[in-house]
Write an enzyme that holds these catalytic residues in place. Structure first.
Site, PDB file in Angstrom:
ATOM      1  N   HIS A 165      -4.061   0.964   0.230  1.00 40.38           N
ATOM      2  CA  HIS A 165      -4.069   1.926   1.337  1.00 40.38           C
ATOM      3  C   HIS A 165      -4.919   3.142   0.968  1.00 40.38           C
ATOM      4  O   HIS A 165      -5.813   3.561   1.719  1.00 40.38           O
ATOM      5  CB  HIS A 165      -2.631   2.335   1.643  1.00 40.38           C
ATOM      6  N   GLU A 166      -4.656   3.705  -0.209  1.00 38.03           N
ATOM      7  CA  GLU A 166      -5.395   4.891  -0.641  1.00 38.03           C
ATOM      8  C   GLU A 166      -6.853   4.547  -0.951  1.00 38.03           C
ATOM      9  O   GLU A 166      -7.766   5.350  -0.691  1.00 38.03           O
ATOM     10  CB  GLU A 166      -4.722   5.515  -1.865  1.00 38.03           C
ATOM     11  N   HIS A 181      -8.887   4.590   2.239  1.00 32.21           N
ATOM     12  CA  HIS A 181      -9.263   5.955   2.614  1.00 32.21           C
ATOM     13  C   HIS A 181     -10.468   6.420   1.787  1.00 32.21           C
ATOM     14  O   HIS A 181     -11.445   6.958   2.317  1.00 32.21           O
ATOM     15  CB  HIS A 181      -8.101   6.919   2.358  1.00 32.21           C
TER      16      HIS A 181
END
Length: 263
Positions: A64-65, A68
């Protein structure tokens, strides 16, 4: 900033994006514990399910990170590599407590996929509202993709052939991904959903909402404690998972196995 300069920075940062041994170790734990559940090698299915779900959940948080960070890099923030975000190392996040520790704690205590989030992006380097929105959307889209991948065996008829305990572990982990995606996409300051729409708001509106960003996640969790809201929320989760034929009983049993300490 030109595409050429981004590519040059990308080449210079090969060491900054080399996959971290810590992340590889977490993936190894997920693989080994998943095999233990599948093969019924472990006498205590609950502990193996616990390791599989927690490690799988941490892997999804790292991805997820990473999403980003990677989208920010290609949107113009070439400082991302130096921060270590491209290594998938959970210890490199600016707020490891929010990104990793708290989400894992809430999974253990409440069975809720709490969205984390903490990669520091230098927004001033990025031009264009669509790019800012895409950077915010990239993380939750990873959770969506992870959830679909975990639920595919159910949609393809694995209920009749795969080990029940393994399917229950998959169902519970998939539920965590669905809850994380839905919660993170809420247009609440501090969450990715707000980050998607923020570039399109007026400067005045952004200044008014900015002080609430640090409390957004806590506010959402507080609202979920309201019984009526909680019931409707999990009904929505069941509906989404039902699209790919994941039985609610499997999610519940997966959570029961996960909480091996209650036996």
């Amino acid at each position: 900033m030109s595409v050429t300069s981004i590519r040059r920075a990308d080449r210079r940062g090969d060491s900054d994006r080399r996959i971290s041994p810590i992340f590889l170790a977490i993936v190894a734990v997920m693989a080994v514990s998943g095999w233990a559940v599948w093969s019924q090698f472990a006498s205590d299915h609950g502990f193996a399910v616990f390791l599989f779900v927690v490690s799988g959940w941490v892997v999804s948080l790292c991805l997820h990170e990473y999403a980003h960070a990677r989208s920010a890099l290609h949107s113009g923030d070439i400082s991302i590599g130096a921060k270590g975000y491209l290594t998938l190392n959970p210890l490199k996040y600016t707020h490891a407590l929010l990104s990793i520790v708290l989400p894992v704690v809430f999974v253990i205590l409440g069975g809720i996929g709490l969205p984390g989030g903490a990669v520091f992006i230098e927004r001033g380097r990025i031009q264009g509202r669509w790019r800012h929105s895409l950077i915010s959307a990239a993380g939750p889209l990873v959770n969506v993709a992870f959830a679909v991948l975990l639920m595919l065996p159910f949609a393809l008829g694995a209920l009749d052939s795969w080990p029940t305990e393994f399917l229950c572990a998959l169902a519970f982990l998939a539920m965590l991904q669905v809850t994380a995606a839905i919660l993170n996409l809420l247009p609440v300051p501090g969450l990715d959903g707000y980050g998607i729409i923020e570039p399109w708001l007026s400067p005045t509106a952004r200044r008014q909402f900015e002080p609430f960003a640090q409390f957004g996640l806590l506010a959402v969790f507080g609202v979920l404690w309201i019984p009526a809201v909680n019931v409707k929320f999990f009904h929505a989760i069941d509906t989404v998972m039902g699209w790919l034929h994941v039985p609610r009983d499997y999610v519940d049993f997966g959570y029961t196995l996960f909480q091996f300490w209650r036996k």
